[in-house]
Design a protein around this motif. Structure first.
Motif, PDB file in Angstrom:
ATOM      1  N   LEU A   8       0.832  -1.208   0.000  1.00 53.06           N
ATOM      2  CA  LEU A   8       0.000   0.000   0.000  1.00 53.06           C
ATOM      3  C   LEU A   8       0.866   1.257   0.000  1.00 53.06           C
ATOM      4  N   LEU A   9       1.915   1.259   0.794  1.00 56.13           N
ATOM      5  CA  LEU A   9       2.782   2.428   0.871  1.00 56.13           C
ATOM      6  C   LEU A   9       3.489   2.685  -0.458  1.00 56.13           C
ATOM      7  N   ALA A  13       3.119   6.008  -2.808  1.00 48.37           N
ATOM      8  CA  ALA A  13       4.259   6.721  -3.397  1.00 48.37           C
ATOM      9  C   ALA A  13       4.043   6.986  -4.881  1.00 48.37           C
ATOM     10  N   ARG A  14       3.272   6.109  -5.547  1.00 47.55           N
ATOM     11  CA  ARG A  14       2.962   6.289  -6.972  1.00 47.55           C
ATOM     12  C   ARG A  14       1.723   7.156  -7.189  1.00 47.55           C
ATOM     13  N   GLY A  15       1.125   7.668  -6.088  1.00 49.36           N
ATOM     14  CA  GLY A  15      -0.007   8.582  -6.221  1.00 49.36           C
ATOM     15  C   GLY A  15      -1.374   7.928  -6.102  1.00 49.36           C
ATOM     16  N   LEU A  20      -3.844   5.136   0.122  1.00 49.17           N
ATOM     17  CA  LEU A  20      -3.728   5.968   1.321  1.00 49.17           C
ATOM     18  C   LEU A  20      -4.967   5.805   2.194  1.00 49.17           C
ATOM     19  N   THR A  21      -6.115   5.728   1.576  1.00 46.16           N
ATOM     20  CA  THR A  21      -7.359   5.513   2.314  1.00 46.16           C
ATOM     21  C   THR A  21      -7.308   4.188   3.070  1.00 46.16           C
ATOM     22  N   SER A  59       5.583  11.799   1.544  1.00 47.49           N
ATOM     23  CA  SER A  59       6.887  11.168   1.766  1.00 47.49           C
ATOM     24  C   SER A  59       6.875   9.654   1.668  1.00 47.49           C
ATOM     25  N   ALA A  60       5.823   9.071   1.145  1.00 44.74           N
ATOM     26  CA  ALA A  60       5.740   7.607   1.051  1.00 44.74           C
ATOM     27  C   ALA A  60       6.924   7.027   0.282  1.00 44.74           C
TER      28      ALA A  60
END
Length: 180
Positions: A8-9, A13-15, A20-21, A59-60
């Motif tokens: 998930l992180l 990082a890829r948007g 994130l949810t 910052s992921a």
């Protein structure tokens, strides 16, 4: 679950806002309980949690896998809390708390399960470094190694702080006549 969090992180990082949810859903309860303990009031803790998730979004890509995702998230939350609370006086006991959400949060539930108001009062009297360890271990439920990583101290220091915090709580509660 940890590999799922790392995936998930990487997606964050890829948007990927959906990732994130999902991270928020998985970790927000424990993060909020910890932040509530640090901030002292619900509204500030909620704001810091939002700051934390924004920092995670930004910052992921810096997550290097040196710790678990959970530890990394608590580290981000801790930094956000200290940035937000630096120079901000704690809320006055006479100030009314935010009454918009009367439901107890994770911190209040943990304290209530531990004995209620006398325990909360005794925890409130602990030094900051002891309260922080209590919050991470008992409210957030982190293992000692992860607490050490979040705080940037050796595991032995976490154990020592936890031991001293428990001893201080026991002494305080014994003088108040509270049964353990």
């Amino acid at each position: 679950m940890e590999s799922d969090d790392a995936t998930l992180l990487r997606r964050v990082a890829r948007g990927d806002s959906g990732a994130l949810t999902r991270l928020y859903q998985a970790h927000s309860g424990r993060l909020f309980g910890y932040l509530l303990r640090l901030a002292g009031d619900r509204m500030t803790a909620e704001e810091i949690l939002q700051d934390t998730m924004l920092a995670v979004w930004r910052s992921a890509g810096t997550y290097a896998g040196a710790s678990t995702v959970t530890t990394w998230l608590f580290g981000v939350a801790r930094r956000q809390a200290y940035n937000r609370l630096r120079g901000t006086p704690p809320p006055s006991p006479s100030e009314p708390l935010d009454r918009a959400d009367p439901a107890p949060g994770p911190d209040e539930l943990a304290i209530a399960a531990a004995g209620g108001t006398p325990v909360a009062s005794a925890i409130g009297d602990l030094p900051d470094h002891h309260r922080e360890v209590i919050g991470l271990v008992f409210v957030a439920g982190l293992p000692l190694a992860e607490v050490a990583a979040v705080l940037g101290v050796p595991v032995g220091t976490v154990k020592s702080r936890l031991h001293h915090a428990r001893a201080a709580l026991a002494r305080t509660l014994a003088t108040q006549g509270v049964q353990e």
